[in-house]
Write an enzyme that holds these catalytic residues in place. Sequence first.
Site, PDB file in Angstrom:
ATOM      1  N   GLU B 199       0.817  -1.229   0.000  1.00 27.17           N
ATOM      2  CA  GLU B 199       0.000   0.000   0.000  1.00 27.17           C
ATOM      3  C   GLU B 199       0.842   1.268   0.000  1.00 27.17           C
ATOM      4  OE1 GLU B 199      -0.610  -2.606   1.959  1.00 27.17           O
ATOM      5  OE2 GLU B 199      -2.620  -3.250   1.348  1.00 27.17           O
ATOM      6  N   HIS B 268      -9.502  -4.859  11.189  1.00 24.10           N
ATOM      7  CA  HIS B 268     -10.218  -4.675   9.929  1.00 24.10           C
ATOM      8  C   HIS B 268     -11.514  -3.887  10.098  1.00 24.10           C
ATOM      9  CE1 HIS B 268      -7.415  -7.711   8.514  1.00 24.10           C
ATOM     10  NE2 HIS B 268      -7.864  -7.574   7.290  1.00 24.10           N
TER      11      HIS B 268
END
Lengths: 342, 465
Positions: B199, B268
Amino acid sequence: MAARKAAEKPNVSADDLKQFYRDMLLIRRFEEKAGQLYGMGLIGGFCHLYIGQEAVVVGLESAAEEGDKRITTYRDHGHMLACGMNPDGVMAELTGREGGYSKGKGGSMHMFSREKHFYGGHGIVGANVPLGAGLAFADKYLENDRVTFTYFGDGAANQGQVYETFNMASLWKLPVIFVIENNQYAMGTSQKRSTSTEDIYTRGAPFGIPGELVDGMDVLAVKEAGEKAVAHCREGKGPYILEVKTYRYRGHSMSDPAKYRTREEVQKMRDEKDPIEHVRDLLISGKHASEDDLKAIDKEIKEIVNASAEFAKESPEPDPSELWTDIYADDIPQGAAVEEDA
Amino acid sequence: MPTEILMPALSPTMEEGTLAKWLVKEGDTVSSGDILAEIETDKATMEFEAVDEGVIGKIIVAEGTEGVKVNQPIAVLLEEGESADDIGETSEARGPDEAKEEPAEETSAKAPEKAPAKAKEDDAPPKPDQTPDWPEGTEMKTQTVREALRDAMAEEMRDNPNVFVMGEEVAEYQGAYKVTQGLLDEFGAKRVIDTPITEHGFAGIGVGAAFGGLRPIVEFMTFNFAMQAIDQIINSAAKTLYMSGGQMGCPIVFRGPNGAAARVGAQHSQDYAAWYAHIPGLKVVQPYSAADAKGLLKSAIRDPNPVIFLENEILYGRTFEVPVLDDFTVPFGKAKIWREGSDVTLVSFGIGMQYALQAADRLAEDGIEAEVIDLRTLRPIDYDTVLASVMKTNRCVTVEEGFPVGAIGNHISATIMQRAFDYLDAPVINCTGKDVPMPYAANLEKLALVTTDEVVEAARQVTYR
């Protein structure tokens, strides 16, 4: 350090040599002046001088073509001068004035020029490396045959995002030259104490990126290596790594304890390896220039630098209204067709 | 004329220091770059170098002297042809105070022209733009949020060849949540690009590509993973236009699911709305309906600034009515009133809207008419629509899934307090997620999120019913 190459190169003319001398001297005198203005309180914050490393950018710029891009870290004054940005605008940015490249809002570490394809000036160690690959990504996408010089230091070479970028740059064959300016100290930590391998340029090999070691105190060696790297990129073969061994004479920034290396080490470099003296010797010994010719260049540079300092002192501080400008680019009308400027 | 060498400053805050050591003596010839002396302060030592060439004519301040003021002459440099006899006309004729050069002008902060939001002299209700998003009678179709997002990207990619999508699994896998389904087939691998799971790196490459003239859409598989890339989003994408004095814009969209999904645990499940809304230079969008998802994403892709587009996994499969128009966009900074009411204003955005709308239905059964406002964009925020509503209802409850400290609701409350204090009949209540990491157990997860019951209870509290 790689052995200093032979004095004369077939692809370098007397005019080239004079130009190198002039360009490197401009950076050195400019940086000395910046140090002086800092000492007078006219420049604030962080100020990282490029003195000693001049041959790196001057050599590589001589390998660049119009339209090629460059992006670097916070030690960026030399890169801006070498790619042709105006010393007045750079110095006025250092003093935080309206006439600066960023209207005084960026400072030493944050200047840009669309005209000269200079994409900054970035303050976070390693963060400019994916940005440079992104510029190369755009060039490949637009099929415009340009290359991007992405400069970073031996310290940044330990950042994780550098290797994320190596991976993608190689995978996607991006036309980017990773220039590791190895001045041997990451702030005050020597390469030996921070880096597990001696040859940083070999770190591209696991990603399939060729690399080589270059004597960064020899502008001719840098030029030759730069030309090879540029040719590699333009042929569509993907990225290339140049580890350019250089040396910074000054501290990391203006306030540097100078306790991590000896004065003798610095002096030895200056005496034996100085990149400007090297070209000066070539010019004189090759009878390409007389002492008077060089004195004239010295004088011209001194005038340019003094003028930039005057400009930087006289340019007004930015108008208070500038606080609120340039936060957002103008909005595009909703629902209207989009015209691209790219 | 002889040149005075002045005591240098190590930093703009340094006023004096110790001249620790001279490395030259009177009569020495120096050239530019030679080290003259060592200067010390309590935090650093600096080697002080010559700027000009010449001969050291006189050392004024002896080594070991403490408390040497910045800009006080410490030595005199002679040029070619000068001798020590010429010195008289400089430093010795003047005291150090006179020689002292004033550094940069007084930098006392001038009052900024735009003061922070404050009570208006004329506190009449603002007149927000509440024109409908599409003309009456427009043909509508039923679509999921997922399909609306895909259509928005596809339409903009057809329109502008410099728009491309990159991210993990966006191409051959057809999107981890199938939002990019079909794009690879239509636009090919050049414009729909699978990235490795890096990322930080690909966010930076996206930003660089935007600097280089492209219009990237960077998909994060979820915004939880964008924390690895947040330096590039904030330091590189959001700040560069300002740092470059307006030269170097960054037209890029970072999009992907944000907030809690279902039973995926603490790492998450997080709402980043308040994080990104904090940053000048970013635009932040968090749509609820499919029509807004489509119209706002098309606006985001056309915007010349970096846009954070916060989607929600649970909403991807929900269906809504979407207008059938050739080019449907929704502007930023325009809230949507989903339901009009006169008793209390419920302000929310994104998935928070489902709690606000359910609560409004339940409150209506008890005769409490709630006005429900969907902010849609969190930067810019449509304050006028919120203020006009609160000036009508005199009560407000905010609803969001994020953590309570520094929440969007806190900011809305503060704005209402500053600009509509006299209209309030009760303190504003912020309904938020709980101040805990997201637990896995089904019952605990439910407790950790904001609930419709809590919104109903808060609305009753502010209406005293």
